[in-house]
Every structure is written in structure tokens, then in C-alpha cells.
Design a protein around this motif. Structure first.
Motif, PDB file in Angstrom:
ATOM      1  N   ASP A 643      -5.757  18.004  -8.260  1.00 57.41           N
ATOM      2  CA  ASP A 643      -4.523  17.818  -7.494  1.00 57.41           C
ATOM      3  C   ASP A 643      -4.824  17.748  -5.996  1.00 57.41           C
ATOM      4  OD1 ASP A 643      -3.124  17.873  -9.845  1.00 57.41           O
ATOM      5  OD2 ASP A 643      -2.467  19.964  -9.655  1.00 57.41           O
ATOM      6  N   ALA A 644      -5.698  18.661  -5.524  1.00 53.26           N
ATOM      7  CA  ALA A 644      -6.026  18.674  -4.097  1.00 53.26           C
ATOM      8  C   ALA A 644      -6.716  17.381  -3.677  1.00 53.26           C
ATOM      9  CB  ALA A 644      -6.904  19.882  -3.777  1.00 53.26           C
ATOM     10  N   ALA A 645      -7.595  16.845  -4.540  1.00 50.37           N
ATOM     11  CA  ALA A 645      -8.263  15.578  -4.232  1.00 50.37           C
ATOM     12  C   ALA A 645      -7.263  14.435  -4.211  1.00 50.37           C
ATOM     13  CB  ALA A 645      -9.367  15.312  -5.255  1.00 50.37           C
ATOM     14  N   ALA A 646      -6.307  14.451  -5.160  1.00 52.65           N
ATOM     15  CA  ALA A 646      -5.297  13.390  -5.195  1.00 52.65           C
ATOM     16  C   ALA A 646      -4.400  13.437  -3.968  1.00 52.65           C
ATOM     17  CB  ALA A 646      -4.469  13.514  -6.480  1.00 52.65           C
ATOM     18  N   GLU A 647      -4.144  14.639  -3.484  1.00 49.22           N
ATOM     19  CA  GLU A 647      -3.294  14.793  -2.307  1.00 49.22           C
ATOM     20  C   GLU A 647      -4.043  14.522  -1.005  1.00 49.22           C
ATOM     21  OE1 GLU A 647      -2.029  18.755  -2.710  1.00 49.22           O
ATOM     22  OE2 GLU A 647      -0.703  18.379  -4.430  1.00 49.22           O
ATOM     23  N   GLY A 648      -5.348  14.343  -1.073  1.00 52.12           N
ATOM     24  CA  GLY A 648      -6.133  14.094   0.127  1.00 52.12           C
ATOM     25  C   GLY A 648      -6.627  15.344   0.809  1.00 52.12           C
ATOM     26  N   ARG A 649      -6.353  16.521   0.216  1.00 47.21           N
ATOM     27  CA  ARG A 649      -6.814  17.780   0.822  1.00 47.21           C
ATOM     28  C   ARG A 649      -8.306  17.973   0.620  1.00 47.21           C
ATOM     29  NH1 ARG A 649      -7.291  21.093   4.367  1.00 47.21           N
ATOM     30  NH2 ARG A 649      -6.325  23.156   4.424  1.00 47.21           N
ATOM     31  N   LEU A 650      -8.884  17.407  -0.418  1.00 46.61           N
ATOM     32  CA  LEU A 650     -10.317  17.453  -0.690  1.00 46.61           C
ATOM     33  C   LEU A 650     -10.856  16.041  -0.798  1.00 46.61           C
ATOM     34  CD1 LEU A 650     -10.630  20.278  -3.396  1.00 46.61           C
ATOM     35  CD2 LEU A 650     -11.135  20.445  -0.962  1.00 46.61           C
ATOM     36  N   GLN A 651     -12.065  15.859  -0.312  1.00 45.84           N
ATOM     37  CA  GLN A 651     -12.767  14.586  -0.418  1.00 45.84           C
ATOM     38  C   GLN A 651     -14.145  14.828  -1.012  1.00 45.84           C
ATOM     39  OE1 GLN A 651     -11.588  11.535   0.324  1.00 45.84           O
ATOM     40  NE2 GLN A 651      -9.592  12.371   0.950  1.00 45.84           N
ATOM     41  N   PRO A 652     -14.627  13.948  -1.899  1.00 43.99           N
ATOM     42  CA  PRO A 652     -15.978  14.138  -2.445  1.00 43.99           C
ATOM     43  C   PRO A 652     -17.032  13.919  -1.369  1.00 43.99           C
ATOM     44  CG  PRO A 652     -15.084  12.017  -3.127  1.00 43.99           C
ATOM     45  CD  PRO A 652     -13.964  12.745  -2.435  1.00 43.99           C
ATOM     46  N   THR A 653     -18.159  14.600  -1.502  1.00 42.46           N
ATOM     47  CA  THR A 653     -19.296  14.410  -0.602  1.00 42.46           C
ATOM     48  C   THR A 653     -20.414  13.711  -1.359  1.00 42.46           C
ATOM     49  OG1 THR A 653     -20.384  16.505  -1.149  1.00 42.46           O
ATOM     50  CG2 THR A 653     -18.680  16.564   0.557  1.00 42.46           C
ATOM     51  N   SER A 654     -21.501  13.463  -0.662  1.00 44.98           N
ATOM     52  CA  SER A 654     -22.635  12.797  -1.301  1.00 44.98           C
ATOM     53  C   SER A 654     -23.374  13.715  -2.264  1.00 44.98           C
ATOM     54  CB  SER A 654     -23.612  12.290  -0.233  1.00 44.98           C
ATOM     55  OG  SER A 654     -24.063  13.363   0.579  1.00 44.98           O
ATOM     56  N   GLN A 655     -23.078  15.012  -2.222  1.00 43.18           N
ATOM     57  CA  GLN A 655     -23.756  15.971  -3.089  1.00 43.18           C
ATOM     58  C   GLN A 655     -22.859  16.322  -4.269  1.00 43.18           C
ATOM     59  OE1 GLN A 655     -24.597  19.722  -1.330  1.00 43.18           O
ATOM     60  NE2 GLN A 655     -26.015  20.376  -2.925  1.00 43.18           N
ATOM     61  N   THR A 656     -23.403  16.237  -5.457  1.00 50.20           N
ATOM     62  CA  THR A 656     -22.642  16.542  -6.657  1.00 50.20           C
ATOM     63  C   THR A 656     -22.147  17.977  -6.626  1.00 50.20           C
ATOM     64  OG1 THR A 656     -23.987  14.998  -7.929  1.00 50.20           O
ATOM     65  CG2 THR A 656     -22.714  16.612  -9.178  1.00 50.20           C
ATOM     66  N   GLY A 657     -20.852  18.161  -6.926  1.00 47.12           N
ATOM     67  CA  GLY A 657     -20.291  19.492  -7.008  1.00 47.12           C
ATOM     68  C   GLY A 657     -19.857  20.084  -5.693  1.00 47.12           C
ATOM     69  N   ARG A 658     -19.873  19.305  -4.611  1.00 50.33           N
ATOM     70  CA  ARG A 658     -19.437  19.798  -3.307  1.00 50.33           C
ATOM     71  C   ARG A 658     -18.297  18.917  -2.807  1.00 50.33           C
ATOM     72  NH1 ARG A 658     -20.663  24.688  -2.436  1.00 50.33           N
ATOM     73  NH2 ARG A 658     -20.816  24.459  -0.163  1.00 50.33           N
ATOM     74  N   TRP A 659     -17.271  19.551  -2.233  1.00 49.26           N
ATOM     75  CA  TRP A 659     -16.091  18.860  -1.754  1.00 49.26           C
ATOM     76  C   TRP A 659     -15.899  19.152  -0.275  1.00 49.26           C
ATOM     77  CZ3 TRP A 659     -13.208  15.952  -5.292  1.00 49.26           C
ATOM     78  CH2 TRP A 659     -13.527  16.152  -6.648  1.00 49.26           C
ATOM     79  N   ARG A 660     -15.430  18.154   0.454  1.00 46.06           N
ATOM     80  CA  ARG A 660     -15.122  18.336   1.862  1.00 46.06           C
ATOM     81  C   ARG A 660     -13.626  18.542   2.029  1.00 46.06           C
ATOM     82  NH1 ARG A 660     -13.248  14.812   5.497  1.00 46.06           N
ATOM     83  NH2 ARG A 660     -13.831  12.979   4.268  1.00 46.06           N
ATOM     84  N   ILE A 661     -13.254  19.599   2.741  1.00 44.08           N
ATOM     85  CA  ILE A 661     -11.848  19.879   3.005  1.00 44.08           C
ATOM     86  C   ILE A 661     -11.375  18.974   4.143  1.00 44.08           C
ATOM     87  CG2 ILE A 661     -10.181  21.633   3.718  1.00 44.08           C
ATOM     88  CD1 ILE A 661     -12.062  23.754   2.610  1.00 44.08           C
ATOM     89  N   SER A 662     -10.345  18.188   3.880  1.00 43.06           N
ATOM     90  CA  SER A 662      -9.755  17.386   4.945  1.00 43.06           C
ATOM     91  C   SER A 662      -8.897  18.303   5.812  1.00 43.06           C
ATOM     92  CB  SER A 662      -8.882  16.268   4.361  1.00 43.06           C
ATOM     93  OG  SER A 662      -9.671  15.359   3.621  1.00 43.06           O
ATOM     94  N   PRO A 663      -9.056  18.251   7.125  1.00 40.93           N
ATOM     95  CA  PRO A 663      -8.255  19.132   7.985  1.00 40.93           C
ATOM     96  C   PRO A 663      -6.773  19.012   7.670  1.00 40.93           C
ATOM     97  CG  PRO A 663      -9.944  18.041   9.258  1.00 40.93           C
ATOM     98  CD  PRO A 663      -9.989  17.424   7.893  1.00 40.93           C
ATOM     99  N   ALA A 664      -6.096  20.149   7.689  1.00 44.87           N
ATOM    100  CA  ALA A 664      -4.705  20.186   7.249  1.00 44.87           C
ATOM    101  C   ALA A 664      -3.811  19.292   8.083  1.00 44.87           C
ATOM    102  CB  ALA A 664      -4.195  21.630   7.298  1.00 44.87           C
ATOM    103  N   LEU A 665      -4.115  19.164   9.380  1.00 44.20           N
ATOM    104  CA  LEU A 665      -3.251  18.377  10.249  1.00 44.20           C
ATOM    105  C   LEU A 665      -3.600  16.901  10.237  1.00 44.20           C
ATOM    106  CD1 LEU A 665      -2.975  20.766  13.327  1.00 44.20           C
ATOM    107  CD2 LEU A 665      -1.392  20.499  11.394  1.00 44.20           C
ATOM    108  N   THR A 666      -4.761  16.565   9.676  1.00 42.77           N
ATOM    109  CA  THR A 666      -5.189  15.163   9.633  1.00 42.77           C
ATOM    110  C   THR A 666      -5.685  14.836   8.255  1.00 42.77           C
ATOM    111  OG1 THR A 666      -7.375  15.817  10.408  1.00 42.77           O
ATOM    112  CG2 THR A 666      -5.797  15.093  12.071  1.00 42.77           C
ATOM    113  N   PRO A 667      -4.851  14.838   7.242  1.00 44.72           N
ATOM    114  CA  PRO A 667      -5.298  14.558   5.898  1.00 44.72           C
ATOM    115  C   PRO A 667      -5.829  13.156   5.781  1.00 44.72           C
ATOM    116  CG  PRO A 667      -2.913  14.556   6.007  1.00 44.72           C
ATOM    117  CD  PRO A 667      -3.375  15.013   7.320  1.00 44.72           C
ATOM    118  N   ALA A 668      -6.843  13.008   4.888  1.00 50.02           N
ATOM    119  CA  ALA A 668      -7.455  11.700   4.715  1.00 50.02           C
ATOM    120  C   ALA A 668      -6.507  10.780   3.965  1.00 50.02           C
ATOM    121  CB  ALA A 668      -8.767  11.835   3.958  1.00 50.02           C
TER     122      ALA A 668
END
Length: 668
Positions: A643-668
Motif C-alpha cells: 500500500d505504501a509503495a502504491a501511494e508513493g510513500r515507498l520507492q524501490p532501491t537498487s538493492q533487493t529488500g530495501r525501500w526508500r522512503i519518499s519525503p512526506a511533503l514531496t511524495p514521488a
């Protein structure tokens, strides 16, 4: 008519002068013959009736002939024999003339015929010794012959203070420049010099020509203490002085490119084993960079700034590895295209000094009407990855490839420092993107990882130093004459006395150095939020340059073992254990299991707190304690991650199993 008459004497005089000039090299043997005649005649006047003089002259003739034979032992056999015969003949005639008289018996005929023959024999020998003939053997019976290059010839030689350069011409069809490269260690042995003192620079236009360079005295033996940056307040486009070469000239490098000089921007690899002086080499380069007015630096150092703490206030962004480095790498991947776009809109094909100034030139305006736009300038950016082996293990051996391939056009240099740049630590693509290198002492088996084969063939061997000569290095980079690639240098040494000067430099950088431009800072914050701190403009707020301290209970990426770091987001997490803590990771009362709505709010709060703490890259492991404390299992957390990835709050990184948090005020 008159002109011809007057020119004739001058022409005859010119011919006479020319003939005399050509004859002069051949006169010494004839003068020697004349001297023998005078000596014999004078000796006869003095000792004609002296038996003792006769015995003395005979013994002297034998002794002089023997001495000539002994003195010629280091020359060729032909020259030795020729010299001995000449001396024997001359002394014998003088002895006979002294006792019997120069005109007695056959002595006049022997003088005229024998003297002429001996003199002519030396003239013939001299005539045959021309520049296109084989090179005469040296005093050690032929240096080139000793090392297996007997048919090679030495041409023009230049002698400078502590440096000898000789042109070498090899035998066509039989010898190549590779043969000289293989013989360098034997040449050093024959001259009783260290291996690094002899190097060969092949002619790029010929396979059998080159220059042999010999530096007999090591001027790097005494370390030069660092006394401060070379050009405080200068431009990052000016050369950076990091030490000196073995002939005393300064060792300089460049980072930005220069269209006028045809030089591209440089990324650097700093490689050296333990004890090789890699830390001092880094400090030399960093202090030069931080002393310039139009550059900002980002630093990742898993060693907690052990070497660089006095400079900490000067960095625009500094992290200690782990999740902070993950965030920095993610930020770089987004900052580079943002910087490239800005440079393109302002009509810069690559970063120049003018790009760092306010844009008042209409030629570099971003407005459609080409009137001056007045946009703030963009300082040069240096991203420094210290002890990068740690980062490469966590993020993968290809973590820097894209950055290195694209950063040059964005006014950015990547500097990667590690002990052993082998292919099991760094991908071949990344290594190919870091052609510039500062190669310090290493294991002899690792030379090929640090230096190009062509430079090793010229005589560069950092493996000969190991950790016995800290600071000794070879530098291969754009802007440096290729003839210098195989010349060793030594960086300046940092001592406890250097600390106060480094602190002063950091304070100067805070007050007078550049700060990140809005494009760079905005792109970084859009990706990692408050994890990007930016450099403080208050000298007392030095701690703002480092990552905020994280809660000890949070398991960051730097604390994970390789198996944990590779956990897939879809893999089940362990169920709650019997020893679950009474207090949740984020301060939640766990006396009861939260409702689904409360749990969603808690999950969102977890992401907010990770962001507030500056940990912008997370993985399933980071939620382990939270799940245990709140009694939630893996399927529910997986759904929330999706859900968080669909909402843009999380973005995948180049490393398997690690997610980048999109800043709350600037969602991706």
C-alpha cells in the motif's frame, strides 16, 4: 666582375677552414708520432753513453706497455690490443733512439713507416666509428648487452638534475618496446638502483622507439609535512597540489574538465593497502578541494570520520555509512539528472567556473527570450566514498556504475577510496568508469587492479613499496602528461600539528565556501528529505554535518548481516515471540493488540519516525521489533508495504529488500 674577384679569397678561406675542421679530429695520432721523434732525439742527447739510462728506459717501456694493457681491461678487446701495440712500438723506438741515435741503422725507416702506419690505423678506427654504426660498449661491458638488448642503440641523451633521459632505437624486426619494458628490472639491477628509478616511455608512433628515463637519487625519501592548502580561495578548476614527484616538481591533479585544454572531468580511484598512506593521500586531496570557493563535498565514511573529523564542518553532507550511505547514493542518482538539466537549460555543455556564478550573461540564460535570468550559480559537486568496499558489499558491486558514467556531464566528480579494487569487490563496469587513479603501495599481485597495463610496462610498480613507503604513489589522470604516469610521487604527511590548521580550514569553508545550489539541495531533499542536512552556516553547529543519531533499538542497514540484507519484501517475517517487549518500538502501549485502523496509523507513524531520524532507506528487518511488539505477522506488514509503495510513500532501491522512503511533503 669585381664582386667575383673579391668573393674568391673568401671562398678559398672557407674551404680551408672546412678542411682544417674536418682534419682536426685525425691530427692527435700524427702529433703523437711527432712527439715520439722529439722524445727519442732529446733522450739521445742526454743518455747516449749511459748504460743505466738504457736499463731504465727499457724497464719504463715494459712498465708503460703493461699499464696500458691493464688499464684497457674494461674496454673492448680490439681497443685494448691496439693501444698496447701502439705504446709498445713507441716506447721501443724511443729507447733505441736514445741509446743509438734517431738516425742509426733502421731507426729512421722504422720511424717514418711504422709511425705513419700506427697513426693511420687510429685514423681508420676513428673513421669507422660513425653515428650510424653500432653503439660503443659502455664501461660495464655494454649495459644494453647485459640486459638482453645488445642490438639496441642509445641516441640523444639529456642530463638534468637528478634525471637522465636517453632516446632508444631498437633493432627493427627483432626487438619491440615490450622487450625494453621486460628488461627494466635488469637495467635497474645493472645500475644498482631501485626498480622505480628506471622507467621507459614508448613512442606512440613507433614500436621500436622510446625514451629511457633514469632518476638516480630518491628525492622522496624524506616526507614533506603538510603546511596548508596551495591556493586558499581559488577555483576548483585550478590544479590541486597533493605532493611532489621524485624530481622535485609538484604533483598536481584536476577534477573539473576544461574545454579549452581538451580535458574531461575526472573521477578518481584511490587504492592502497594497509599502511600505504591512503589516509594522508585522502587528506591532501580533501584539504585542497575544501579550500576552493566554488565546490561542495559529500562524504561517506564508515570509519566514523576517524581521519576527517577536524574537517567535518566543511562538508555539505557527511554520513557514517549504513542507511546514511544508502540515502546518499539514492540522492546522487536523482541529483545528477537535475544538475544536468540545469546546465543544459543554461547552455553549458559541461560545468565551467562561470556556471558557479550568478547567471547574468544572456548567453547562459534559461529564458526563451535569452535575456539575463539571474539564476543562482551551481558549485561543483564532489561525492567522496571512503572505504567504499563496505558500501559495495551492502549495496552491490555495481552501486556506483550509473553515477560514475553520468556525473561528469553534471559537474560532479566521484572519488572512491578502498584498499583493493579487485573484481570481486567492484564490477568491471564501475572500474572502467574510474580511469583516474592514485595508486599507493600494495601487494605485488594487485598492481593490475590499480594501474593500466601500459603504465606497469613503463616501469610503475607500486607493489615494490607495499607498506614500507607510506605516501609513495603513481597518479594516472586526465591533465597529467602521459610521460609522468610512471613517475613516482609522494603525498604530503599529516601530523598532530596539522589538526589545528585543518580546523581553521573548516571554519574558513563554513564562512566563505560555497553552499549547495537550490537545484542540488532541492533534488536531494525531494528524495531523502531531512536525511540531507546541508552544511550549517553557523560555525558552532558542527554536528549538523553528520547524520542524526538513531535510536539504539532501530536495526539499520549497517547492522545487518548479508543474509538479512538480502531478505525479500515478500518473505514471511517471524511470528511474535513469547518474550515480546511490553513497550513497542515507537512508544506504543502493547497491552492490547491494535485495531486494523490503529495499526495502519502506527505503520504510517513508523515511516514518519524513520524519516524524522534520517533513516530514509528501510527494509523488512527494520519492522521486526514493531511486528513482534504489536502482534502482527508478515502478511499484514507485506500488505502495508504494498500500500505504501502504491501511494508513493515507498520507492524501490537498487538493492533487493530495501525501500526508500519518499519525503512526506514531496511524495514521488
Amino acid at each position: 666582375m669585381d664582386t667575383t674577384t673579391h668573393a674568391l679569397p673568401r671562398s678559398r678561406a672557407g674551404v680551408g677552414t672546412y678542411l682544417l675542421h674536418r682534419a682536426m679530429p685525425h691530427l692527435p695520432p700524427w702529433l703523437g708520432v711527432a712527439g715520439v721523434g722529439v722524445a727519442g732525439s732529446g733522450a739521445h742527447l742526454m743518455w747516449a753513453d749511459s748504460v743505466g739510462a738504457g736499463v731504465g728506459l727499457t724497464l719504463s717501456a715494459v712498465a708503460l706497455t703493461g699499464a696500458t694493457w691493464w688499464a684497457g681491461r674494461e674496454t673492448s678487446a680490439q681497443r685494448r690490443l691496439h693501444s698496447a701495440i701502439t705504446v709498445a712500438a713507441g716506447t721501443s723506438w724511443v729507447t733505441g733512439a736514445a741509446l743509438a741515435g734517431p738516425l742509426a741503422g733502421a731507426l729512421p725507416d722504422a720511424f717514418l713507416m711504422g709511425g705513419a702506419v700506427l697513426a693511420l690505423s687510429w685514423n681508420v678506427r676513428m673513421a669507422l666509428r660513425t653515428s650510424d654504426g653500432p653503439a660503443p660498449e659502455s664501461a660495464d661491458k655494454g649495459l644494453l648487452a647485459k640486459v638482453g638488448l645488445a642490438k639496441a642503440r642509445i641516441g640523444r641523451t639529456e642530463v638534468e638534475p637528478n634525471r637522465v633521459t636517453a632516446n632508444v632505437l631498437l633493432e627493427g624486426g627483432e626487438q619491440t618496446n615490450d622487450d625494453v619494458a621486460r628488461a627494466l628490472v635488469r637495467i635497474a639491477s645493472a645500475l644498482d638502483l631501485p626498480q622505480s628509478a628506471v622507467r621507459y616511455q614508448p613512442d606512440p608512433d613507433s614500436a621500436r622507439r622510446g625514451e629511457l628515463v633514469i632518476v638516480p637519487r630518491d628525492m622522496l625519501g624524506e616526507a614533506q609535512e603538510w603546511e596548508g592548502p596551495s591556493l586558499p580561495g581559488g577555483s576548483i578548476a585550478d590544479p590541486l597540489v597533493i605532493g611532489q614527484y621524485d624530481d622535485g616538481s609538484p604533483l598536481v591533479v584536476w577534477l573539473p574538465g576544461d574545454p579549452a585544454a581538451g580535458r574531461n572531468a575526472n573521477h578518481f580511484l584511490i587504492a592502497g593497502g594497509t599502511g600505504s598512506g591512503k589516509g594522508d593521500a585522502a587528506l591532501n586531496l580533501q584539504t585542497e578541494i575544501l579550500s576552493r570557493r566554488n565546490v561542495v563535498m559529500w562524504l561517506s565514511d564508515p570509519k566514523s570520520f576517524q581521519d576527517f573529523r577536524p574537517l567535518l564542518p566543511a562538508y555539505d553532507w557527511a554520513v557514517e555509512g549504513g542507511a546514511g550511505t544508502e540515502a546518499m547514493v539514492e540522492a546522487l542518482q536523482h541529483v545528477i539528472p537535475a544538475r544536468t538539466g540545469w546546465l543544459g537549460k543554461h547552455s553549458y555543455r559541461q560545468w565551467t567556473e562561470q556556471a558557479a556564478e550568478r547567471q547574468t550573461d544572456p548567453a547562459h540564460s534559461c529564458r526563451p527570450d535569452r535575456t539575463a535570468c539571474g539564476c543562482p550559480g551551481m558549485p561543483y559537486l564532489v561525492a567522496w566514498m571512503e572505504e567504499a568496499a563496505n558500501t559495495l558489499r551492502n549495496l552491490g558491486d555495481d552501486a556506483f556504475t550509473g553515477i560514475a558514467q553520468e556525473a561528469r556531464s553534471a559537474g560532479c566528480s566521484l572519488i572512491v577510496s578502498l584498499q583493493r579494487p579487485s573484481y570481486d569487490q567492484m564490477s568491471t563496469s564501475t572500474r572502467a568508469s574510474l580511469p583516474a587513479v592514485i595508486a599507493l603501495g600494495c601487494d605485488p599481485r594487485d598492481e593490475g587492479f590499480s594501474l593500466p597495463e601500459s603504465v606497469i610496462n613503463q616501469g610503475a610498480h607500486p607493489g615494490a613499496w607495499g607498506n614500507r613507503k607510506p605516501g609513495y604513489c603513481y597518479v594516472v589522470a586526465g591533465g597529467i602528461d602521459e610521460d609522468r604516469y610512471a613517475s613516482p610521487g609522494r603525498t604530503q604527511q599529516f601530523t598532530p600539528r596539522s589538526v589545528s590548521l585543518m580546523e581553521t580550514l573548516a571554519q574558513w569553508a563554513v564562512r566563505n565556501g560555497a553552499t549547495a545550489d537550490p537545484i542540488t539541495a532541492g533534488a536531494a531533499r525531494a528524495v531523502v528529505g531531512r536525511a540531507y542536512t546541508g552544511r550549517s552556516t553557523d560555525i558552532d553547529e558542527t554536528e549538523q554535518t553528520s547524520m542524526p543519531e538513531q535510536d539504539d533499538d532501530i536495526v539499520t542497514g549497517s547492522q545487518l548481516d548479508p543474509e538479512d540484507a538480502a531478505i525479500d519484501p515478500e518473505q514471511d517475517l517471524p511470528e511474535a515471540g513469547a518474550g515480546a517487549a511490553e513497550q513497542g518500538l515507537f512508544g506504543t502501549d502493547t497491552g492490547r493488540k491494535p485495531s486494523p485502523e490503529e495499526a495502519r496509523a502506527l505503520f504510517a507513524r513508523a515511516l514518519d519516525e524513520f524519516e524524522a531520524q534520517g533513516q530514509m532507506v528501510v527494509g523488512p528487518k527494520d519492522f521486526m521489533d514493531w511486528c513482534d511488539a504489536n502482534g502482527y505477522s508478515r502478511p499484514w506488514v507485506s500488505a502495508r508495504l504494498r500500500d505504501a509503495a502504491a501511494e508513493g510513500r515507498l520507492q524501490p532501491t537498487s538493492q533487493t529488500g530495501r525501500w526508500r522512503i519518499s519525503p512526506a511533503l514531496t511524495p514521488a
